[in-house]
Design a protein around this motif. Sequence first.
Motif, PDB file in Angstrom:
ATOM      1  N   PHE A  70      57.268  31.298   9.296  1.00  0.00           N
ATOM      2  CA  PHE A  70      56.327  31.845  10.380  1.00  0.00           C
ATOM      3  C   PHE A  70      55.484  30.899  10.869  1.00  0.00           C
ATOM      4  CE2 PHE A  70      57.330  35.578   7.765  1.00  0.00           C
ATOM      5  CZ  PHE A  70      57.383  36.786   8.668  1.00  0.00           C
ATOM      6  N   LYS A  71      55.110  30.912  12.067  1.00  0.00           N
ATOM      7  CA  LYS A  71      54.069  29.744  12.652  1.00  0.00           C
ATOM      8  C   LYS A  71      52.912  29.953  12.038  1.00  0.00           C
ATOM      9  CE  LYS A  71      56.533  29.570  17.029  1.00  0.00           C
ATOM     10  NZ  LYS A  71      56.791  30.200  18.321  1.00  0.00           N
ATOM     11  N   ASN A  72      52.406  31.138  11.701  1.00  0.00           N
ATOM     12  CA  ASN A  72      51.050  31.044  10.965  1.00  0.00           C
ATOM     13  C   ASN A  72      51.109  31.760   9.499  1.00  0.00           C
ATOM     14  OD1 ASN A  72      50.164  30.606  13.562  1.00  0.00           O
ATOM     15  ND2 ASN A  72      49.971  32.976  13.925  1.00  0.00           N
ATOM     16  N   PRO A  73      51.951  31.167   8.464  1.00  0.00           N
ATOM     17  CA  PRO A  73      52.075  31.512   7.409  1.00  0.00           C
ATOM     18  C   PRO A  73      50.681  31.468   6.630  1.00  0.00           C
ATOM     19  CG  PRO A  73      52.538  29.064   7.273  1.00  0.00           C
ATOM     20  CD  PRO A  73      51.925  29.526   8.735  1.00  0.00           C
ATOM     21  N   GLY A  74      50.839  32.649   5.521  1.00  0.00           N
ATOM     22  CA  GLY A  74      49.497  32.798   5.047  1.00  0.00           C
ATOM     23  C   GLY A  74      49.462  34.282   4.453  1.00  0.00           C
ATOM     24  N   VAL A  75      48.150  34.697   3.781  1.00  0.00           N
ATOM     25  CA  VAL A  75      48.199  36.014   3.170  1.00  0.00           C
ATOM     26  C   VAL A  75      46.996  36.746   4.134  1.00  0.00           C
ATOM     27  CG1 VAL A  75      46.349  34.981   1.762  1.00  0.00           C
ATOM     28  CG2 VAL A  75      47.525  37.332   1.221  1.00  0.00           C
TER      29      VAL A  75
ATOM     30  N   LYS B  98      55.907  44.552  13.845  1.00  0.00           N
ATOM     31  CA  LYS B  98      56.173  43.708  15.063  1.00  0.00           C
ATOM     32  C   LYS B  98      54.923  43.010  15.193  1.00  0.00           C
ATOM     33  CE  LYS B  98      58.708  44.732  19.258  1.00  0.00           C
ATOM     34  NZ  LYS B  98      59.041  45.843  20.147  1.00  0.00           N
ATOM     35  N   LYS B  99      53.730  43.962  15.139  1.00  0.00           N
ATOM     36  CA  LYS B  99      52.303  43.238  15.004  1.00  0.00           C
ATOM     37  C   LYS B  99      52.387  42.136  14.044  1.00  0.00           C
ATOM     38  CE  LYS B  99      47.375  43.887  15.244  1.00  0.00           C
ATOM     39  NZ  LYS B  99      46.380  44.733  15.238  1.00  0.00           N
ATOM     40  N   ILE B 100      52.531  42.511  12.806  1.00  0.00           N
ATOM     41  CA  ILE B 100      52.344  41.515  11.483  1.00  0.00           C
ATOM     42  C   ILE B 100      53.309  40.196  12.035  1.00  0.00           C
ATOM     43  CG2 ILE B 100      52.792  41.238   9.332  1.00  0.00           C
ATOM     44  CD1 ILE B 100      52.234  44.142   8.863  1.00  0.00           C
ATOM     45  N   ILE B 101      54.438  40.606  12.483  1.00  0.00           N
ATOM     46  CA  ILE B 101      55.510  39.379  12.472  1.00  0.00           C
ATOM     47  C   ILE B 101      54.941  38.596  13.629  1.00  0.00           C
ATOM     48  CG2 ILE B 101      57.832  38.622  13.159  1.00  0.00           C
ATOM     49  CD1 ILE B 101      58.639  41.470  11.908  1.00  0.00           C
ATOM     50  N   TYR B 102      54.783  38.992  15.006  1.00  0.00           N
ATOM     51  CA  TYR B 102      54.563  38.245  16.254  1.00  0.00           C
ATOM     52  C   TYR B 102      53.256  37.942  16.648  1.00  0.00           C
ATOM     53  CZ  TYR B 102      59.382  39.339  16.453  1.00  0.00           C
ATOM     54  OH  TYR B 102      60.971  38.990  16.004  1.00  0.00           O
ATOM     55  N   ASP B 103      52.354  39.171  16.328  1.00  0.00           N
ATOM     56  CA  ASP B 103      50.803  38.475  16.571  1.00  0.00           C
ATOM     57  C   ASP B 103      50.189  37.905  15.523  1.00  0.00           C
ATOM     58  OD1 ASP B 103      51.476  40.252  18.714  1.00  0.00           O
ATOM     59  OD2 ASP B 103      50.187  41.789  18.379  1.00  0.00           O
ATOM     60  N   ILE B 104      50.244  38.527  14.373  1.00  0.00           N
ATOM     61  CA  ILE B 104      49.592  37.856  13.256  1.00  0.00           C
ATOM     62  C   ILE B 104      50.389  36.583  12.740  1.00  0.00           C
ATOM     63  CG2 ILE B 104      48.706  38.229  10.687  1.00  0.00           C
ATOM     64  CD1 ILE B 104      47.483  40.158  12.884  1.00  0.00           C
ATOM     65  N   GLY B 105      51.645  36.772  12.455  1.00  0.00           N
ATOM     66  CA  GLY B 105      52.575  35.677  12.028  1.00  0.00           C
ATOM     67  C   GLY B 105      53.000  34.523  13.065  1.00  0.00           C
ATOM     68  N   GLY B 106      52.674  34.911  14.375  1.00  0.00           N
ATOM     69  CA  GLY B 106      53.018  34.099  15.664  1.00  0.00           C
ATOM     70  C   GLY B 106      54.637  33.955  15.727  1.00  0.00           C
ATOM     71  N   GLY B 107      55.417  34.847  15.110  1.00  0.00           N
ATOM     72  CA  GLY B 107      56.742  34.676  15.278  1.00  0.00           C
ATOM     73  C   GLY B 107      57.232  33.616  14.429  1.00  0.00           C
ATOM     74  N   PHE B 108      58.339  32.842  14.629  1.00  0.00           N
ATOM     75  CA  PHE B 108      58.953  31.952  13.725  1.00  0.00           C
ATOM     76  C   PHE B 108      59.032  30.503  14.328  1.00  0.00           C
ATOM     77  CE2 PHE B 108      60.821  36.439  12.770  1.00  0.00           C
ATOM     78  CZ  PHE B 108      60.175  36.325  11.508  1.00  0.00           C
ATOM     79  N   ILE B 109      59.187  29.489  13.338  1.00  0.00           N
ATOM     80  CA  ILE B 109      59.509  28.254  14.084  1.00  0.00           C
ATOM     81  C   ILE B 109      60.859  27.679  14.026  1.00  0.00           C
ATOM     82  CG2 ILE B 109      57.409  27.265  12.534  1.00  0.00           C
ATOM     83  CD1 ILE B 109      59.307  26.130  10.442  1.00  0.00           C
TER      84      ILE B 109
END
Lengths: 476, 84
Positions: free
Chosen positions: A308-313, A323-334
């Motif tokens: 994820f672009k923004n890894p973390g807990v 969808k929100k968790i993956i793209y808004d929070i996680g920023g999508g993928f590298i």
Amino acid sequence: MCAGTQGKVRKKLSEKLGEDKIGTMFCLGHCYETSSFHYNGHNYSGNDIDQIDEIIKGKKTNTKNINSVSHATKSILMGENLSTVEKFKDLLSQILKKDKKETLQTITESNLCGRGGAGFPTGMKWNFCSQQKVKKKYVVCNADEGDSGAFSDRYLLEDQPLKVLFGMIVCGYIIGSDEGVLYIRGEYPKSIEIINRTINELKKLNLLGKDILGTDFSYDLYICIGQGAYICGEETALIASIEGRRAEVDVRPPYPTVEGLYKKPTVVNNVETLAAIPGILKHGAKSFSSIGNVKSAGTKLVCLDSLFKNPGVYEMDMGTPMKKIIYDIGGGFIKPVKALQVGGPLGGVIPIKEVEKLNLDFQEFAKAGFMLGHGSIVSIPEDFNMIKYIHHLFKFSAEESCGKCFPGRLGSYRGKEMFDQAINKTNKIPIKLLNELLITMQKGSLCALCGAIPLPIQNILKYFTDEFKTDINQEA
Amino acid sequence: MSKNISKLSGRKGLKDNLFKRMINTASKSKNGKEIKQLAEEYHVGMSTIHGAESFYEFLRPEHKEKKHGYVMEVHVCAQEHKVK
Ligand SMILES: Cc1cc2nc3c(=O)[nH]c(=O)nc-3n(C[C@H](O)[C@H](O)[C@H](O)COP(=O)(O)O)c2cc1C
Ligand code: SF4
């Protein structure tokens, strides 16, 4: 798999220490930055390997803290509640003055369900145990977080230890126990150190020990350090381990609430379940139950790995769209990702298109044929070979199963063999036999290790067979 | 059988926890003397201690020999790691 920097880490370590001094350990809970290794009792990750000379000389690197943010409407697990011992003392003295039944009712009405994977209602579990007419009872905190991709319990143990210990003490008070134990995996040395230090601090302040805060309630806490067996996360195996037995799964019933540690009534709860208790008691049952739905209420920690672009807990409201968790929070993928494995090695492998339709909800995941489990998310890159992924799953259950039941013990090995042969191109995958094997393991296994490992494999067979059509023998 | 061992182990309970003692013994012991002592103290057979010890990866001799570095074994983690 993990060929990237994991190979680089191994190479560097063996150059410095010698190949025969290098062993392997299972997930160290650093999935947010990876390149993890363990040296002389400490864990390192990220760019730490570049400082291996200094580390060998005894330098402690400043390993990055876990990136942790609460996106919950009302933070229960990360907020300021209980961030100091003074706040801990205030809340505990309020609880010790209250009727136990009233406190139990608050937990029950909050609809808190276990966060360790099985999702059993916490209030009900505590109530069963409190009803046992036995003098000696125990509280066990299950901190054996072994799921690859999961580091939320580690975050709580290291950053929110007071919340976890508070949950244990309140549980002990309600069920009538005077001793509890945290079973912390040996791969988490920092968690062990912090919990140990916090227990000692609480003892000094009479917030643990004899006659807590001048009441007649006495409570002691101990730590047991896991010795590298994934199955110890399963509650009956965990109990066996604390007792000094082989960590083999026991048949239930009797459930631990009736016959648990040392055959005494015991509440086993996950770290996150216990950490939610102070927030619920401080803000009231409704503050938790009004989030999500009845069986998936409250807030939940979700771990995003380093693809994820923004890894973390992250602390999320139950019911939040994935969808929100993956793209808004996680920023999508590298890099391009084709599927996510949610809920550890026993959780479902979900194609990206399918996961985007789901919300963070235990029942919704189950209904769609997956499992939310403990809430860890491992990304599977587009170019990752799914035959190898299935092979890893079988290898995992073959190596980590306790060996107690036939379907688990034999099934995992037979499955691994099938995929050894498929990878070596010595045999095609006998699909009929494989399907029968998966059903036998699902139906016949004693516990969810070998009983649930078929789930992600079936998901892959359902959604990704096109990738390995030519490797399948349809007749066998 | 296991009920009996649980109860025997429970006599000392968490204060003098058998598992913890086993870990300590495993880290020192080069011969069977300590194991025998431990078995006698807890009134269990030596095979019970040996059997339990052999279950855990960190208590196996080959693990202890690798005193220094451990690379994470990633069974189910499909990451092609981010190289910074
Ligand atoms: C193979 C297997 C591994 C498990 N691993 C864990 C674990 O690491 N942590 C955990 O809390 N629960 C784990 N569980 C679930 C526990 O058996 C148990 O349900 C849980 O600790 C109860 O706590 P809860 O009600 O708070 O969820 C595992 C279960 C199985 C079958
Ligand atoms: S399913 Fe696997 S881990 Fe569970 S009891 Fe059977 S062999 Fe042991």
